[in-house]
Design a protein around this motif. Structure first.
Motif, PDB file in Angstrom:
ATOM      1  N   ASP A  52       0.851  -1.189   0.000  1.00 31.31           N
ATOM      2  CA  ASP A  52       0.000   0.000   0.000  1.00 31.31           C
ATOM      3  C   ASP A  52       0.887   1.239   0.000  1.00 31.31           C
ATOM      4  O   ASP A  52       1.807   1.364   0.812  1.00 31.31           O
ATOM      5  CB  ASP A  52      -0.901   0.015   1.237  1.00 31.31           C
ATOM      6  N   TRP A  53       0.625   2.144  -0.920  1.00 32.19           N
ATOM      7  CA  TRP A  53       1.410   3.360  -1.057  1.00 32.19           C
ATOM      8  C   TRP A  53       0.762   4.461  -0.232  1.00 32.19           C
ATOM      9  O   TRP A  53      -0.440   4.700  -0.327  1.00 32.19           O
ATOM     10  CB  TRP A  53       1.473   3.769  -2.526  1.00 32.19           C
ATOM     11  N   ASP A  54       1.552   5.142   0.582  1.00 33.47           N
ATOM     12  CA  ASP A  54       1.063   6.244   1.400  1.00 33.47           C
ATOM     13  C   ASP A  54       1.238   7.529   0.601  1.00 33.47           C
ATOM     14  O   ASP A  54       2.360   7.998   0.398  1.00 33.47           O
ATOM     15  CB  ASP A  54       1.840   6.300   2.711  1.00 33.47           C
ATOM     16  N   GLU A  55       0.162   8.076   0.121  1.00 33.77           N
ATOM     17  CA  GLU A  55       0.199   9.281  -0.718  1.00 33.77           C
ATOM     18  C   GLU A  55       0.777  10.482   0.035  1.00 33.77           C
ATOM     19  O   GLU A  55       1.330  11.393  -0.567  1.00 33.77           O
ATOM     20  CB  GLU A  55      -1.201   9.622  -1.223  1.00 33.77           C
ATOM     21  N   SER A  56       0.696  10.486   1.351  1.00 32.60           N
ATOM     22  CA  SER A  56       1.177  11.630   2.127  1.00 32.60           C
ATOM     23  C   SER A  56       2.678  11.530   2.433  1.00 32.60           C
ATOM     24  O   SER A  56       3.246  12.475   2.979  1.00 32.60           O
ATOM     25  CB  SER A  56       0.396  11.754   3.434  1.00 32.60           C
ATOM     26  N   ASP A  58       6.448  11.956   2.151  1.00 25.75           N
ATOM     27  CA  ASP A  58       7.284  12.926   1.456  1.00 25.75           C
ATOM     28  C   ASP A  58       8.680  12.317   1.261  1.00 25.75           C
ATOM     29  O   ASP A  58       9.552  12.427   2.111  1.00 25.75           O
ATOM     30  CB  ASP A  58       7.373  14.222   2.262  1.00 25.75           C
ATOM     31  N   TYR A  59       8.853  11.666   0.131  1.00 26.68           N
ATOM     32  CA  TYR A  59      10.137  10.993  -0.123  1.00 26.68           C
ATOM     33  C   TYR A  59      11.273  11.982  -0.307  1.00 26.68           C
ATOM     34  O   TYR A  59      12.426  11.666  -0.048  1.00 26.68           O
ATOM     35  CB  TYR A  59      10.021  10.066  -1.338  1.00 26.68           C
TER      36      TYR A  59
END
Length: 65
Positions: A52-56, A58-59
């Motif tokens: 699951d990718w966490d859209e929030s 900040d890479y």
């Protein structure tokens, strides 16, 4: 380690021709390496969508440590 294998001669001739290798050993080695790489890539592709990718997340902030 010496190993005796019964390999279809026509298949081996095709492998030599397609690979451009000059020896049967080199053609078989290359074929095994490519087979292993392809199977490993397939396992990686099976993981697509598994995380699951966490859209929030900040890479970019993680880069500036």
């Amino acid at each position: 380690m010496a190993t005796n294998l019964a390999i279809d001669p026509e298949l081996l001739d095709r492998a030599l021709r397609v690979s451009g290798e000059s020896t049967k050993k080199a053609a078989v080695t290359l074929a095994l390496e490519e087979f292993i790489a392809r199977r490993e890539q397939r396992r990686i592709l099976d993981l697509v969508g598994a995380v699951d990718w966490d859209e929030s997340f900040d890479y970019k902030s993680e880069r500036s440590r």
